[in-house]
Structure formats: C-alpha cells, structure tokens
Scaffold this motif. Sequence first.
Motif, PDB file in Angstrom:
ATOM      1  N   THR A 367       0.813  -1.215   0.000  1.00 32.96           N
ATOM      2  CA  THR A 367       0.000   0.000   0.000  1.00 32.96           C
ATOM      3  C   THR A 367       0.845   1.262   0.000  1.00 32.96           C
ATOM      4  OG1 THR A 367      -1.770  -1.142   1.202  1.00 32.96           O
ATOM      5  CG2 THR A 367      -1.781   1.275   1.257  1.00 32.96           C
ATOM      6  N   HIS A 368       1.924   1.278   0.797  1.00 38.34           N
ATOM      7  CA  HIS A 368       2.666   2.517   1.035  1.00 38.34           C
ATOM      8  C   HIS A 368       3.986   2.615   0.271  1.00 38.34           C
ATOM      9  CE1 HIS A 368      -0.044   2.185   4.534  1.00 38.34           C
ATOM     10  NE2 HIS A 368      -0.055   3.497   4.487  1.00 38.34           N
ATOM     11  N   ALA A 369       4.511   1.497  -0.214  1.00 36.00           N
ATOM     12  CA  ALA A 369       5.751   1.521  -0.996  1.00 36.00           C
ATOM     13  C   ALA A 369       5.661   0.450  -2.077  1.00 36.00           C
ATOM     14  CB  ALA A 369       6.973   1.289  -0.096  1.00 36.00           C
ATOM     15  N   PRO A 370       4.769   0.626  -3.063  1.00 32.16           N
ATOM     16  CA  PRO A 370       4.517  -0.432  -4.054  1.00 32.16           C
ATOM     17  C   PRO A 370       5.739  -0.825  -4.857  1.00 32.16           C
ATOM     18  CG  PRO A 370       3.454   1.647  -4.670  1.00 32.16           C
ATOM     19  CD  PRO A 370       3.914   1.804  -3.269  1.00 32.16           C
ATOM     20  N   ASP A 371       6.646   0.126  -5.150  1.00 31.36           N
ATOM     21  CA  ASP A 371       7.851  -0.222  -5.898  1.00 31.36           C
ATOM     22  C   ASP A 371       8.743  -1.162  -5.094  1.00 31.36           C
ATOM     23  OD1 ASP A 371       6.956   1.399  -7.902  1.00 31.36           O
ATOM     24  OD2 ASP A 371       8.290   3.089  -7.424  1.00 31.36           O
ATOM     25  N   VAL A 372       8.870  -0.898  -3.807  1.00 29.03           N
ATOM     26  CA  VAL A 372       9.668  -1.779  -2.943  1.00 29.03           C
ATOM     27  C   VAL A 372       8.999  -3.144  -2.841  1.00 29.03           C
ATOM     28  CG1 VAL A 372      10.568  -2.109  -0.607  1.00 29.03           C
ATOM     29  CG2 VAL A 372      10.585   0.173  -1.645  1.00 29.03           C
ATOM     30  N   HIS A 373       7.673  -3.152  -2.683  1.00 33.17           N
ATOM     31  CA  HIS A 373       6.937  -4.417  -2.616  1.00 33.17           C
ATOM     32  C   HIS A 373       7.142  -5.228  -3.890  1.00 33.17           C
ATOM     33  CE1 HIS A 373       3.347  -7.014  -3.033  1.00 33.17           C
ATOM     34  NE2 HIS A 373       3.478  -7.158  -1.722  1.00 33.17           N
ATOM     35  N   ALA A 374       7.104  -4.558  -5.036  1.00 29.34           N
ATOM     36  CA  ALA A 374       7.288  -5.259  -6.307  1.00 29.34           C
ATOM     37  C   ALA A 374       8.695  -5.841  -6.403  1.00 29.34           C
ATOM     38  CB  ALA A 374       7.023  -4.299  -7.470  1.00 29.34           C
ATOM     39  N   GLU A 375       9.699  -5.107  -5.917  1.00 23.88           N
ATOM     40  CA  GLU A 375      11.079  -5.598  -5.947  1.00 23.88           C
ATOM     41  C   GLU A 375      11.234  -6.837  -5.069  1.00 23.88           C
ATOM     42  OE1 GLU A 375      15.624  -3.897  -5.121  1.00 23.88           O
ATOM     43  OE2 GLU A 375      13.902  -2.528  -5.153  1.00 23.88           O
ATOM     44  N   ILE A 376      10.583  -6.813  -3.912  1.00 19.21           N
ATOM     45  CA  ILE A 376      10.649  -7.965  -3.012  1.00 19.21           C
ATOM     46  C   ILE A 376       9.926  -9.158  -3.624  1.00 19.21           C
ATOM     47  CG2 ILE A 376       9.848  -8.851  -0.785  1.00 19.21           C
ATOM     48  CD1 ILE A 376      10.316  -6.018   0.335  1.00 19.21           C
ATOM     49  N   THR A 377       8.758  -8.920  -4.185  1.00 15.00           N
ATOM     50  CA  THR A 377       7.982  -9.995  -4.794  1.00 15.00           C
ATOM     51  C   THR A 377       8.756 -10.645  -5.939  1.00 15.00           C
ATOM     52  OG1 THR A 377       5.906  -8.884  -4.218  1.00 15.00           O
ATOM     53  CG2 THR A 377       5.812 -10.557  -5.941  1.00 15.00           C
ATOM     54  N   ALA A 378       9.416  -9.838  -6.761  1.00 11.91           N
ATOM     55  CA  ALA A 378      10.204 -10.376  -7.867  1.00 11.91           C
ATOM     56  C   ALA A 378      11.365 -11.213  -7.335  1.00 11.91           C
ATOM     57  CB  ALA A 378      10.731  -9.234  -8.733  1.00 11.91           C
ATOM     58  N   ALA A 379      12.008 -10.756  -6.256  1.00 16.97           N
ATOM     59  CA  ALA A 379      13.139 -11.493  -5.702  1.00 16.97           C
ATOM     60  C   ALA A 379      12.692 -12.821  -5.084  1.00 16.97           C
ATOM     61  CB  ALA A 379      13.850 -10.637  -4.647  1.00 16.97           C
TER      62      ALA A 379
END
Length: 385
Positions: A367-379
């Motif tokens: 919700t608050h840092a979608p780019d960081v969430h996406a980076e974690i999900t990809a990793a």
Amino acid sequence: MTAYLSPDQILQLRDAALESGLTDPGVRPLLFDGIMPRYRGTLPMLAAPMHQLHSDLAQMNQVERLVDGSVPLEIWLRNAVAQTTEAEPLKVFQRALDEVARRAGGEPDILADRPAPEIKEQIVHRDDTVPIGFLRGGDLAGTAVARLKVPPYQDGAPLQPNGFPHAGTGWLIAPALLMTNHHVVNARTGAGAERPLAAPEDLRLQARHTRARFGYDSESGYLDDTDDSAAEEVEVAELVAADPDLDYAVLRLSAPPDRPVLKLARRPLEVADGEYVAVNIIQHPGGQSKRVALRNNLVYETDEHDVRYFTDTRGGSSGSPVLTDDWRVVALHRGTRRVEDVLFQGRTTAFVNVGTQMTSVLRHLETHAPDVHAEITAAQGDGRG
C-alpha cells in the motif's frame, strides 16, 4: 539522557543484591564481566560494600551506552541474573533487566497492556528430531543475516555526547534490500511513550551511515570487531520504506552482496491451542557475532499481526528473522515483553518474545511503498511457501 531506572528501582536492586549476597566485594568482578575495563576504571571506589554497589548502580544508570555501543547497566543486570538463585531477588533483577533492555533498544511498548493467559498444555514425549538437511538449510540462511551498527544523528549532525552506535540485526529480503526494525534505524534510547523518534532527515542520515556486516561469525560466539578475515561490510545507500507501528525498515544496500535472499512464508503463522510449533532465530545479540536459537524456541500464541514465542535474545537481536523449520521467514523479531503466570515446559517464565508477522509487513509495503513491494515480490519468485 533520562536515567534508565528510577531512584526507587535502584534501591530495590540494591536491596535485592544484599539479599542474594551480591554485595560481597569478591562478586563485583563477576557482575562487571563484559563491561569495558576502561569504563570500570572510572567508577568511584568506596570502602563499604553496600555503598559501593549503590554507587555502581547509580553511576551506570546515568550512562546511555559506551563507545562500543554496549549498555553497562544492562550487562550488569544480566550478570546479576546469572549469579542469583533466590526467587524474589531474581524477579527484581529480571524486571529491571527487561526495562533497561527495552529502553536501550528503543523498542515500542506495544504489548504492555495485553493480558497473557496461562498455558495449560505441556509438550511431553514427542519426537523433536529433524532431517539433517535442517542444519544445511540453517547454515545457508545464516549467510543472509548481518550485524548492523547505526550511528544516531540529530539536526543533521552526529549526536553528541551520546552518539555511540546502536546495534541490531538485518537480513536480505531481496538482493539489494535489507530488512530490520524501525527502532533499530531510529537509534534512540527509550521505551513506549518515552521513546523519542528521530526527525525524518536524521532517520535517513542514520540509515545512510548504517554499517551492515555479513559473515560476522565465530564458533565461540565472540569475534573481535576489527577482525575482517571472514566478514564482509556493505554500505547502505538509503532508507526506502519504514513504519514505526509495525516496527520495520527496509534499507537499500549500495551494492548487492553475493548472498542468498531469505524466502518468506506466504501465509501468516497460525497456532491452535496445544499445537507444537517451533521457530528459529538467527541473530547478532549484543552486537556480537552470529548466534542462533533453535527448535526449543516454541511459539506461545499468534494473531493477525504478531507471533509470540519463547527464546533467548537480547539487545542487538532486534530485526532478526523468525524462521520455521523450512527456513522461511514468518516474522520480524522486534522485542521482549515480561509476562506473568505463563508456563513453558512446565515452568513459569518471566518473558515472552514478539515479532511482527511478515504478511502484515508485506501488506503495508504493497500500500505505502509499491515499488519496494514489487522488488521484493520479484526477488521471492515462485518459491515462497
């Protein structure tokens, strides 16, 4: 700084020490074991043992931390607990230790008012063996865990005169992203409402000056901080996400180390009454080299946001990964709370540890840092459990 303990608490410690025989001058070296000798040499020497002990406690109570990041009163109290067998003095020392450790670590006092019901079930005659691959998996997971040293800043400059670094633990959640606690990066002493928050720019400065040391290992558990033979120190580039309520922070490293990423559990950990679930914590207690709490660390209870468990941790363990036996991270360890009338393996325990469910952290990031969430999900790929 504000003293860790009130004058009345210091008097209670003095009386407990008298009752348990810790005022004996011959015991004093044991109580100061692990405290920097240079600091010990600055303490006034008095002829009367009772006055000496009271003076030692009062002096240490005014010292936030030493140049190596250690808290002398916390170390003294841990030694006092180890030297005490009488029940009532032991309770006094344990309560004081919990208070000092929480304030020194800047842990948020989230669970202070929650009641802790007594556990009725006990684990008896159960096979606790695990496959040998459990050890290999733990060894690999440990390579992703780092000791952190965070220097405090105030108004854009290093905090003086109490600007000694705060210790914590972090771990790789993506190749260039390190997960730890917000209160570790906040690098402030205090607990609950008394815990000051660093200004946003100071928080970012503290993050950028954080040192992450991977491979800080030793078979004995102690390694000289200047020994670089096996350790790899990595600089932090920036703070990319944080939340004080969930008590997490994500740091971007200046260069991704050649180390594996810890895999995350997809679902929150749920434990039914009477169910046997063990978790494992890889940590840097007291800013020292890496240690691990294995298997006997049973989960006490869980809810949507928290996992509570029994283990051995102390200041510096904040930010550690809480892992299931398949070495997947279910929670972010954040602190210790004192409890009453809680049984662990048939004995009353004074403490229960607490971590934030990683599923709650991920929802907040989405919700608050979608780019960081996406980076974690990809990793994390498709291998999350």
